[in-house]
Design an enzyme around this catalytic site. Structure first.
Site, PDB file in Angstrom:
ATOM      1  N   ASP A  28       0.844  -1.201   0.000  1.00  0.00           N
ATOM      2  CA  ASP A  28       0.000   0.000   0.000  1.00  0.00           C
ATOM      3  C   ASP A  28       0.879   1.251   0.000  1.00  0.00           C
ATOM      4  O   ASP A  28       1.975   1.244   0.571  1.00  0.00           O
ATOM      5  CB  ASP A  28      -0.900  -0.018   1.239  1.00  0.00           C
ATOM      6  CG  ASP A  28      -2.089   0.925   1.109  1.00  0.00           C
ATOM      7  OD1 ASP A  28      -2.278   1.504   0.019  1.00  0.00           O
ATOM      8  OD2 ASP A  28      -2.822   1.082   2.100  1.00  0.00           O
ATOM      9  N   HIS A  45       2.829   3.108  -9.045  1.00  0.00           N
ATOM     10  CA  HIS A  45       2.651   1.680  -9.301  1.00  0.00           C
ATOM     11  C   HIS A  45       3.902   1.097  -9.976  1.00  0.00           C
ATOM     12  O   HIS A  45       4.307  -0.022  -9.672  1.00  0.00           O
ATOM     13  CB  HIS A  45       1.408   1.437 -10.158  1.00  0.00           C
ATOM     14  CG  HIS A  45       0.128   1.833  -9.477  1.00  0.00           C
ATOM     15  ND1 HIS A  45      -0.132   1.538  -8.153  1.00  0.00           N
ATOM     16  CD2 HIS A  45      -0.963   2.519  -9.921  1.00  0.00           C
ATOM     17  CE1 HIS A  45      -1.328   2.006  -7.825  1.00  0.00           C
ATOM     18  NE2 HIS A  45      -1.850   2.615  -8.884  1.00  0.00           N
ATOM     19  N   LEU A 139      11.273 -20.523  -4.104  1.00  0.00           N
ATOM     20  CA  LEU A 139      10.190 -19.743  -3.495  1.00  0.00           C
ATOM     21  C   LEU A 139       8.928 -19.796  -4.359  1.00  0.00           C
ATOM     22  O   LEU A 139       9.011 -19.762  -5.584  1.00  0.00           O
ATOM     23  CB  LEU A 139      10.656 -18.294  -3.334  1.00  0.00           C
ATOM     24  CG  LEU A 139       9.659 -17.307  -2.745  1.00  0.00           C
ATOM     25  CD1 LEU A 139      10.386 -16.345  -1.805  1.00  0.00           C
ATOM     26  CD2 LEU A 139       8.969 -16.486  -3.829  1.00  0.00           C
TER      27      LEU A 139
HETATM   28  C1  FPP Z   1      -1.879   0.190  -3.317  1.00  0.00           C
HETATM   29  O1  FPP Z   1      -1.428   1.504  -3.407  1.00  0.00           O
HETATM   30  C2  FPP Z   1      -1.356  -0.603  -4.399  1.00  0.00           C
HETATM   31  C3  FPP Z   1      -2.110  -1.174  -5.372  1.00  0.00           C
HETATM   32  C4  FPP Z   1      -3.570  -1.040  -5.444  1.00  0.00           C
HETATM   33  C5  FPP Z   1      -1.525  -1.940  -6.454  1.00  0.00           C
HETATM   34  C6  FPP Z   1      -0.307  -2.736  -6.149  1.00  0.00           C
HETATM   35  C7  FPP Z   1       0.468  -2.841  -7.394  1.00  0.00           C
HETATM   36  C8  FPP Z   1       1.819  -2.845  -7.480  1.00  0.00           C
HETATM   37  C9  FPP Z   1       2.695  -2.852  -6.310  1.00  0.00           C
HETATM   38  C10 FPP Z   1       2.528  -2.816  -8.762  1.00  0.00           C
HETATM   39  C11 FPP Z   1       2.191  -3.894  -9.704  1.00  0.00           C
HETATM   40  C12 FPP Z   1       2.473  -5.236  -9.184  1.00  0.00           C
HETATM   41  C13 FPP Z   1       3.005  -6.209  -9.915  1.00  0.00           C
HETATM   42  C14 FPP Z   1       3.107  -7.566  -9.351  1.00  0.00           C
HETATM   43  C15 FPP Z   1       3.525  -5.971 -11.260  1.00  0.00           C
HETATM   44  P1  FPP Z   1      -2.490   2.675  -3.575  1.00  0.00           P
HETATM   45  O2  FPP Z   1      -2.597   2.958  -5.027  1.00  0.00           O
HETATM   46  O3  FPP Z   1      -3.775   2.306  -2.928  1.00  0.00           O
HETATM   47  O4  FPP Z   1      -1.753   3.817  -2.813  1.00  0.00           O
HETATM   48  P2  FPP Z   1      -2.422   5.008  -1.969  1.00  0.00           P
HETATM   49  O5  FPP Z   1      -3.185   4.367  -0.862  1.00  0.00           O
HETATM   50  O6  FPP Z   1      -1.237   5.778  -1.502  1.00  0.00           O
HETATM   51  O7  FPP Z   1      -3.275   5.774  -2.926  1.00  0.00           O
END
Ligand code: FPP
Length: 251
Positions: A28, A45, A139
């Site tokens: 997050d 992201h 893993l």
């Molecule tokens: C939460 O941050 C994150 C996500 C909803 C997406 C997670 C995706 C990745 C880490 C990258 C892609 C992954 C792979 C495996 C290629 P948020 O957008 O909710 O952040 P915020 O709460 O600060 O807005």
């Protein structure tokens, strides 16, 4: 017959001195990381995807058996169409550029979630990655995509009801083991530790059943800043926890 898969429990680590078998992470803070730099959310992201690679390496080096990452929740479909497209494009890019490398590193890849929602093309790529790496012994990377714990539990209930309706199962045979065997994670040990980054203190529908006895670790670090050093902090916190699985101290 959906109820046959074995239920593997997390390693009973007693005083918690060993490395966890299964680490699960709610990644997050990508959006806040980007906003703090005046960048679009997609930049957060992308940086988050780099943190995935770093964390995977750190986990493999430390002998963690399973790493589950919450990459896209069933609720994330409610984000803007642009952000959903950015996230699915990033996932596709990651698969195309990383799967061969992960395969060489002996990583087994699994996906859990309502994958069909991503459309046939992407689902085919996900299945190819699973198939290619299925026999790897290093893993296991389990990516949760379009995943939600409540939906998974409803699916397991449906599978059990169908088995009863077919006459393959009696209702009084439905126990914890039978239900675990119908989850998307069947055959994977429950997480020993669930980590959430970015200072939020919620499970957000992640591994609701499997996380029953998981140690919870919350860190203020935003996911794109997560690295080997942060991973070591998690391992240290975990090692300092006493896991009793409901038993009395010393029992
Ligand atoms: C939460 O941050 C994150 C996500 C909803 C997406 C997670 C995706 C990745 C880490 C990258 C892609 C992954 C792979 C495996 C290629 P948020 O957008 O909710 O952040 P915020 O709460 O600060 O807005």
């Amino acid at each position: 017959m959906p109820v046959a898969a074995p239920v593997l429990r997390p390693a009973q680590t007693g005083g918690g001195s060993s490395v966890p078998v299964h680490v699960a992470i709610i990644m997050d803070g990508n959006g806040r990381w980007a906003a703090a730099r005046g960048l679009p959310r997609v930049a957060g992201h992308r940086a988050g995807a780099e943190a995935v690679t770093r964390t995977l390496r750190a986990a493999a080096r430390r002998g963690v058996g399973y790493l589950t990452l919450y990459a896209f929740s069933s609720e994330n479909w409610r984000r803007t169409p642009e952000e959903v497209t950015d996230l699915t494009s990033l996932l596709r890019y990651y698969l195309r550029h990383k799967v061969a490398e992960l395969h060489r590193e002996n990583v087994r890849i699994r996906f859990i979630g309502d994958l069909e929602r991503f459309g046939r093309d992407l689902v085919d790529e996900l299945r190819r990655a699973e198939h290619l790496t299925a026999a790897n012994t290093g893993l296991t990377l389990q990516l949760a995509l379009s995943y939600g714990g409540r939906g998974e539990l409803a699916l397991a209930a449906r599978r059990l009801a169908e088995a009863v309706a077919r006459g393959d199962l009696c209702a009084d045979q439905i126990d914890e083991e039978a239900l675990s065997g119908c989850l998307l994670t069947a055959g994977v040990p429950d997480p020993d530790v669930i980590v959430r980054t970015s200072g939020e203190h919620r499970l957000s529908n992640f591994l609701l059943w499997q996380g029953a006895y998981a140690e919870l670790v919350f860190t203020d670090v935003l996911w794109p800043d997560f690295d080997e050093a942060q991973f070591e902090v998690v391992l240290r916190i975990y090692a300092g926890r006493e896991r009793r699985f409901g038993a009395r101290p010393g029992g």
